[in-house]
Motif scaffolding. Structure first.
Motif, mmCIF file in Angstrom:
data_model
loop_
_atom_site.group_PDB
_atom_site.id
_atom_site.type_symbol
_atom_site.label_atom_id
_atom_site.label_comp_id
_atom_site.label_asym_id
_atom_site.label_seq_id
_atom_site.Cartn_x
_atom_site.Cartn_y
_atom_site.Cartn_z
ATOM 1 N N MET A 1 0.954 -1.174 0.136
ATOM 2 C CA MET A 1 -0.050 -0.016 0.071
ATOM 3 C C MET A 1 0.998 1.063 -0.125
ATOM 4 O O MET A 1 1.742 1.209 0.517
ATOM 5 C CB MET A 1 -0.893 -0.149 1.245
ATOM 6 C CG MET A 1 -1.727 1.175 1.369
ATOM 7 S SD MET A 1 -2.800 1.246 2.987
ATOM 8 C CE MET A 1 -3.985 0.012 2.711
ATOM 9 N N SER A 5 -2.279 6.294 -0.151
ATOM 10 C CA SER A 5 -3.505 5.474 0.033
ATOM 11 C C SER A 5 -3.562 5.098 1.571
ATOM 12 O O SER A 5 -4.796 5.054 2.064
ATOM 13 C CB SER A 5 -3.187 4.029 -0.761
ATOM 14 O OG SER A 5 -3.134 4.015 -2.076
ATOM 15 N N ASP A 8 -5.196 8.258 2.887
ATOM 16 C CA ASP A 8 -6.669 8.200 2.372
ATOM 17 C C ASP A 8 -7.671 7.322 3.251
ATOM 18 O O ASP A 8 -8.486 7.727 3.947
ATOM 19 C CB ASP A 8 -6.764 7.751 0.807
ATOM 20 C CG ASP A 8 -7.991 8.301 0.131
ATOM 21 O OD1 ASP A 8 -8.429 9.165 0.810
ATOM 22 O OD2 ASP A 8 -8.102 7.951 -0.563
ATOM 23 N N TYR A 9 -7.122 5.985 3.358
ATOM 24 C CA TYR A 9 -8.008 5.036 4.381
ATOM 25 C C TYR A 9 -7.828 5.549 5.678
ATOM 26 O O TYR A 9 -9.026 5.526 6.380
ATOM 27 C CB TYR A 9 -7.345 3.774 4.228
ATOM 28 C CG TYR A 9 -7.407 2.784 2.843
ATOM 29 C CD1 TYR A 9 -8.873 2.846 2.288
ATOM 30 C CD2 TYR A 9 -6.529 2.403 2.125
ATOM 31 C CE1 TYR A 9 -9.169 2.030 1.282
ATOM 32 C CE2 TYR A 9 -6.574 1.790 0.935
ATOM 33 C CZ TYR A 9 -7.996 1.563 0.520
ATOM 34 O OH TYR A 9 -8.238 1.016 -0.756
ATOM 35 N N ASN A 62 -14.285 2.650 -5.275
ATOM 36 C CA ASN A 62 -13.601 1.490 -4.614
ATOM 37 C C ASN A 62 -14.597 1.490 -3.286
ATOM 38 O O ASN A 62 -14.267 2.315 -2.316
ATOM 39 C CB ASN A 62 -12.190 2.161 -4.196
ATOM 40 C CG ASN A 62 -11.426 1.003 -3.321
ATOM 41 O OD1 ASN A 62 -12.086 -0.013 -2.875
ATOM 42 N ND2 ASN A 62 -10.306 1.553 -3.079
ATOM 43 N N TYR A 65 -13.768 1.914 0.791
ATOM 44 C CA TYR A 65 -14.000 2.898 1.766
ATOM 45 C C TYR A 65 -15.373 2.967 2.633
ATOM 46 O O TYR A 65 -15.447 3.265 3.709
ATOM 47 C CB TYR A 65 -14.205 4.314 0.954
ATOM 48 C CG TYR A 65 -12.688 4.551 0.582
ATOM 49 C CD1 TYR A 65 -11.723 4.858 1.255
ATOM 50 C CD2 TYR A 65 -12.291 4.409 -0.893
ATOM 51 C CE1 TYR A 65 -10.463 5.544 0.641
ATOM 52 C CE2 TYR A 65 -11.079 4.683 -1.466
ATOM 53 C CZ TYR A 65 -10.345 5.287 -0.903
ATOM 54 O OH TYR A 65 -8.967 5.247 -1.201
#
Length: 211
Positions: A1, A5, A8-9, A62, A65
């Motif tokens: 990852m 990313s 973001d998560y 995606n 999320y």
């Protein structure tokens, strides 16, 4: 990852947690927790993608999320009672989420437009809009109305990341600087009560006196 990313998560998860904590303060059922977690977790990123013309928005492309928001909502539903001061936890999680998400939003704005100005604006919007939605839905005093510095922290974090990125600094370093700068300002504002001078009302002149 990748680092972006992860940010973001992490930003989505942290904001989802603040949304679920707001639901706990209103003593909602599990569906209410899930709704608050999803709206708060994805709200800022959704606004960012719409402004940048990136449709379908990120959580449609995606659904991971949405799953993250749901898992966080369920977790908070069963554990919120363990925390003595849920509002204090909410605002500190919000500060961490803001720090991560302002960098993520700035990176996406820069990638989409190449404009440092747009990057800073999208960073600030991404980091703050979810919290604003949360407070509106929960009928709580908005974080924007708290005296401590809020939006400025997101602007500084996005600005530091954008400036560092322009010097060709490695991504992990520029992202780390942006996150640290945003959290230092927002965390300091919460801990020390940093504020800007406020507007002081002055009596208006009578229309007959205006010539």
């Amino acid at each position: 990852m990748s680092l972006l990313s992860f940010l973001d998560y992490a930003g989505v998860a942290l904001f989802a947690a603040t949304g679920a904590l707001a639901a706990s303060r209103k003593q909602l059922d599990l569906i209410g927790f899930l709704f608050f977690a999803a709206v708060t977790g994805t709200g800022g990123g959704t606004l960012r993608d719409i402004i940048l013309g990136r449709v379908p928005v990120f959580w449609v492309l995606n659904p991971t999320y949405v799953i993250i928001c749901a898992l966080v909502g369920v977790l908070v539903f069963f554990t919120a009672h363990l925390f003595e001061s849920r509002y204090r936890l909410l605002i500190w999680l919000d500060a961490i989420g803001l720090s991560a998400y302002c960098v993520m939003g700035a990176a996406k704005g820069m990638a989409a437009t190449g404009s440092p100005t747009v990057a800073i604006v999208t960073g600030a919007l991404t980091a703050t809009f979810g919290g604003i939605l949360r407070d509106l839905l929960a009928n709580e005093p908005s974080v924007l109305l708290r005296p401590e510095i809020y939006v400025t922290a997101a602007l500084i974090g996005a600005g530091v990341f954008t400036a560092a990125n322009a010097t060709m600094m490695p991504l992990y370093a520029s992202a780390g600087l942006g996150v640290a700068a945003a959290f230092a300002v927002r965390g300091g504002a919460l801990w020390f009560g940093w504020t800007f001078p406020t507007y002081h009302h002055r009596p208006g002149r009578h229309p007959d006196d205006v010539m």
